[in-house]
Design a protein around this motif. Sequence first.
Motif, PDB file in Angstrom:
ATOM      1  N   THR A  38       8.653  -4.389 -12.855  1.00 16.10           N
ATOM      2  CA  THR A  38      10.053  -4.156 -13.193  1.00 16.10           C
ATOM      3  C   THR A  38      10.494  -5.276 -14.117  1.00 16.10           C
ATOM      4  O   THR A  38      10.426  -6.453 -13.755  1.00 16.10           O
ATOM      5  CB  THR A  38      10.933  -4.119 -11.928  1.00 16.10           C
ATOM      6  N   ASN A  40      13.450  -6.847 -16.362  1.00 19.04           N
ATOM      7  CA  ASN A  40      14.867  -6.940 -16.714  1.00 19.04           C
ATOM      8  C   ASN A  40      14.972  -7.760 -18.001  1.00 19.04           C
ATOM      9  O   ASN A  40      15.096  -8.974 -17.969  1.00 19.04           O
ATOM     10  CB  ASN A  40      15.654  -7.582 -15.572  1.00 19.04           C
ATOM     11  N   GLN A  70      16.565  -2.488 -18.724  1.00 19.60           N
ATOM     12  CA  GLN A  70      15.458  -2.559 -17.760  1.00 19.60           C
ATOM     13  C   GLN A  70      14.357  -1.573 -18.135  1.00 19.60           C
ATOM     14  O   GLN A  70      14.627  -0.443 -18.537  1.00 19.60           O
ATOM     15  CB  GLN A  70      15.948  -2.258 -16.349  1.00 19.60           C
ATOM     16  N   VAL A  72      10.468  -0.182 -16.561  1.00 15.84           N
ATOM     17  CA  VAL A  72       9.578  -0.157 -15.401  1.00 15.84           C
ATOM     18  C   VAL A  72       8.213   0.353 -15.864  1.00 15.84           C
ATOM     19  O   VAL A  72       8.120   1.392 -16.525  1.00 15.84           O
ATOM     20  CB  VAL A  72      10.135   0.733 -14.270  1.00 15.84           C
ATOM     21  N   ASN A  74       4.544   1.609 -14.553  1.00 15.50           N
ATOM     22  CA  ASN A  74       3.795   2.114 -13.398  1.00 15.50           C
ATOM     23  C   ASN A  74       2.319   2.172 -13.763  1.00 15.50           C
ATOM     24  O   ASN A  74       1.934   2.863 -14.709  1.00 15.50           O
ATOM     25  CB  ASN A  74       4.296   3.499 -12.995  1.00 15.50           C
TER      26      ASN A  74
END
Length: 86
Positions: A38, A40, A70, A72, A74
């Motif tokens: 994650t 930021n 932000q 993310v 995976n």
Amino acid sequence: VVANVRHVEVVTRGTQGLPGPPGLTFVHAQGSVSAVWTINHNLGFKPDVNLYDAGGNEFEAQISHPSNNQTVINLTQATAGTARCH
């Protein structure tokens, strides 16, 4: 004999945002091994992202942008490394 060989599976890259203003870059250091990074970045836009494992090898993963600040990542396998958001 090859020691410490690690397999990293390449998955498709998510939808990238439009390029942001020139010169704005954020580098995220993922020091601990994780399957979800994650980030930021607070850049104010959905950046293009380049991913590198701890050995400096570029790889691809699923990338999403929940907001303009932000991102993310995976991964199919927990990995440490860096993400360059630009």
